[in-house]
Design an enzyme around this catalytic site. Structure first.
Site, PDB file in Angstrom:
ATOM      1  N   HIS A 196       1.613   2.094   4.198  1.00  0.00           N
ATOM      2  CA  HIS A 196       0.671   3.244   4.100  1.00  0.00           C
ATOM      3  C   HIS A 196       0.867   3.899   5.669  1.00  0.00           C
ATOM      4  O   HIS A 196       1.102   3.285   6.602  1.00  0.00           O
ATOM      5  CB  HIS A 196      -0.517   2.598   3.951  1.00  0.00           C
ATOM      6  N   ASP A 209      -0.478  -0.637  -4.666  1.00  0.00           N
ATOM      7  CA  ASP A 209      -1.765  -0.163  -5.138  1.00  0.00           C
ATOM      8  C   ASP A 209      -1.648   1.012  -5.987  1.00  0.00           C
ATOM      9  O   ASP A 209      -2.706   1.515  -6.819  1.00  0.00           O
ATOM     10  CB  ASP A 209      -2.713  -0.055  -3.979  1.00  0.00           C
ATOM     11  N   ASN A 210      -0.538   1.965  -5.606  1.00  0.00           N
ATOM     12  CA  ASN A 210      -0.400   3.244  -6.377  1.00  0.00           C
ATOM     13  C   ASN A 210       0.808   3.703  -6.047  1.00  0.00           C
ATOM     14  O   ASN A 210       1.913   2.971  -5.492  1.00  0.00           O
ATOM     15  CB  ASN A 210      -1.411   4.383  -5.862  1.00  0.00           C
ATOM     16  N   LYS A 232       1.129   9.667  -5.972  1.00  0.00           N
ATOM     17  CA  LYS A 232      -0.302   9.135  -5.657  1.00  0.00           C
ATOM     18  C   LYS A 232      -1.446  10.162  -6.110  1.00  0.00           C
ATOM     19  O   LYS A 232      -1.257  11.291  -5.883  1.00  0.00           O
ATOM     20  CB  LYS A 232      -0.366   8.679  -4.220  1.00  0.00           C
ATOM     21  N   ASP A 239       0.848  -1.369   0.020  1.00  0.00           N
ATOM     22  CA  ASP A 239      -0.292   0.008   0.182  1.00  0.00           C
ATOM     23  C   ASP A 239       0.778   1.297  -0.083  1.00  0.00           C
ATOM     24  O   ASP A 239       1.487   1.353   0.740  1.00  0.00           O
ATOM     25  CB  ASP A 239      -0.892  -0.002   1.214  1.00  0.00           C
TER      26      ASP A 239
END
Length: 568
Positions: free
Chosen positions: A225, A331-332, A377, A41
């Site tokens: 994250h 994810d990004n 992002k 993440d």
């Protein structure tokens, strides 16, 4: 005796004889492969060793060097829309999460997965698989749309977009206990436990219990994250590692990417981000603070790698490693935005990295994580939508393979169904399903063939738009100050993946054709002009809150869009 009965009797006799001699009878290998999909993440393109990083990721690098890496694999630039495409094989609007996991009042923006878009749990479960999910969900907050209701036999993790990594209940004024869900039951993370470990522990448990069927495991880590939190012993490994600063480190990573063959020396790299200050302009105390952020970030990635190592050990112990495909992506891109010492430090109850602290990597280091690309992002530039992609399958995928790829999230579901020999149904529980827009990557993975695609790849999220067709990429960032979408820019990605030279004015016919492709796709997927959907949710989170004013750690900070920077 009939031949079939004779064979059966012989197998029983051999088994009994082996058991008398104390030998272990290996379990029969399922004809269908096991599949593990690992998602990290907010991790940038260059944050694994095999993609140029100095962070210690030996287990992930083992997968990379023993399998395949793609130079070009694309996500949807931000958490929930990425997961919507990943889990269903649909573009996010078609799946119901065109903006985020919040309801903006339209089916394409409802904030949860619609029943027409089947999850890979639902499809593979129907095809004879045990299906498991550990970690982050983020595609439906209501319990009607949780994983166990969408095709997963077992689930352990959290439903929303972010979580602390430690229980910090002694500091309720700072943050509540870590709320988790296990098979539809709400639980809390036990004191002293680290969430990445617990996500991994449950993954290992699920792998162990899947004896009668092949399994599909979606292992969705929330690391790295925010908030930055990691075990002290992992943080200590990186003490002093980042005293060289972001400019020197980005240059180092790019040199490694060239040496590894991940970066192409013929391609232009992104120009320096003018919002990232020079490292040498900082005071001693500022340097110490910034170093600590990246030390913790690296420790979180390191700990994910340790977890991947545990998964590999378990597969080998169970003799399932030769029949398991592992795919690993992010994810990004890493998250931009600058947050001067304020909100996050005021919320913290300890030094950066400890339980109760509340910091994130921020733009200065995200600039390194996204090497060698532009932006961050939530944008449709390469730094926002590019992910490392690693695929490992012993004796099936040639070790050491590096391919261009140009794959997208929508391609993973059809790839898994192809490998599993499972047909995607036209109807499911009486509902007409959405057709899959992606293509199987099976021939790319196993034979090195190019991806053959009948139409371009598309993006739209919060007004940020893009089209990729061949060497061309058309991109536009939402212009907040003008309250409209920004102008289209055109880049030749084959020579300029850094997106430094806008070719729109010199190639107007290409721009017109790609805009027409985008508009047709937008119509098919019920994409709305961003200015039209913003007023539909006046009581909900602001569509583009500033990182400096966002005060909700669980939702609004997750939808942060970095400030538009059209000239960097």
């Amino acid at each position: 005796m009939r031949p079939i009965l004779f064979v059966f009797a012989l197998s029983l006799a051999l088994s009994a004889s082996a058991q008398k001699k104390g030998k272990t009878i290996p379990a029969p290998t399922p004809s269908k492969p096991n599949i593990i999909l690992i998602m990290v993440d907010d991790l940038g393109y260059s944050d694994f060793g095999a993609y140029g990083s100095e962070i210690q990721t030996p287990n992930i690098d083992k997968l990379a060097y023993g399998g395949l890496r793609l130079k070009e694999f694309y996500n949807n630039s931000i958490c929930a829309p990425t997961r919507a495409s990943l889990i269903t094989g649909q573009y996010p609007h078609k799946a119901g999460l065109g903006y985020f996991n919040v309801n903006l009042g339209l089916p394409a923006y409802q904030g949860w997965l619609n029943p027409e878009s089947l999850t890979f749990g639902e499809v593979l479960q129907q095809g004879g698989y045990n299906t498991y999910l550990t970690g982050k969900w983020h595609v439906g907050n209501d319990s009607l749309y949780w994983p166990n209701q969408r095709g997963f036999n077992k689930f352990y993790g959290f439903i929303g977009g972010a979580s602390n990594y430690y229980d910090i209940s002694p500091y309720p004024e700072k943050a509540p206990p870590v709320e988790l869900v296990e098979n539809n039951q709400r639980i809390n993370l036990a004191p002293g436990k680290y969430l990445t470990d617990e996500i991994t522990n449950h993954a290992l448990s699920y792998i162990n219990e899947s004896k009668d069927k092949p399994f599909f495991l979606y292992l969705a880590f929330n690391a790295p994250h925010w908030p930055l939190q990691a075990p002290a012993e992992d943080i200590a490994k990186y003490k002093g590692k980042y005293k060289i600063g972001w400019d020197s480190l980005r240059a180092q990573r790019y040199r490694r990417q060239l040496a590894l063959g991940i970066a192409d020396p013929r391609q232009k790299v992104a120009e320096r981000d003018p919002e990232v200050v020079a490292w040498e302009s900082l005071t001693y105390d500022e340097k110490e603070l910034w170093q600590r952020k990246m030390e913790v970030y690296a420790a979180m990635v390191d700990h994910v790698d340790q977890s991947v190592g545990r998964v590999l050990e378990e597969l080998k112990k169970l003799k399932k490693d030769d029949n398991t495909l592992i795919v690993l992506i992010s994810d990004n891109g890493a998250q931009g935005g600058l947050n001067p010492l304020g909100r996050r430090r005021q919320r913290s109850s300890g030094p950066i990295g400890s339980a109760g602290s509340y910091d994130y990597q921020e733009q200065n280091w995200a600039y390194v994580s996204n090497t060698p690309f532009r932006n961050y992002k939530a944008t449709s530039h390469e730094g926002g939508i590019s992910s490392p992609f690693i695929a490992w399958f012993p004796k099936k995928i040639k070790a050491g393979t590096i391919a261009k790829g140009t794959g997208h999230l929508i391609d993973l579901a059809p790839t898994f169904y192809d490998l599993a020999g499972v047909n995607y149904p036209n109807t499911y529980r009486g509902v007409q399903t959405n057709a899959l827009p992606g293509v199987s990557l099976k021939n790319l993975l196993f034979e090195g063939s190019d991806i053959v695609r009948s139409e371009p790849i598309f993006w739209e999220r919060a007004g940020n738009r893009a089209v990729r067709k061949g060497k061309w990429k058309l991109v536009s960032l939402y212009n907040q100050t003008a309250a409209r979408n920004g102008e289209w820019q055109l880049y030749d990605i084959e020579t300029d993946r850094g997106e430094t030279t806008d070719l729109a004015k010199t190639n107007p016919e290409v721009v017109r054709a790609l805009i027409a492709d985008y508009e047709a796709w937008a119509k098919r997927n019920d994409v709305e002009e961003y200015t039209k959907i913003r007023p539909l949710n006046p009581a909900g989170p602001a569509p583009n809150p500033s990182p400096n004013t966002n005060n909700n750690p669980g939702t609004r900070a997750e939808v942060t869009t970095p400030r538009p920077r059209p000239n960097n």
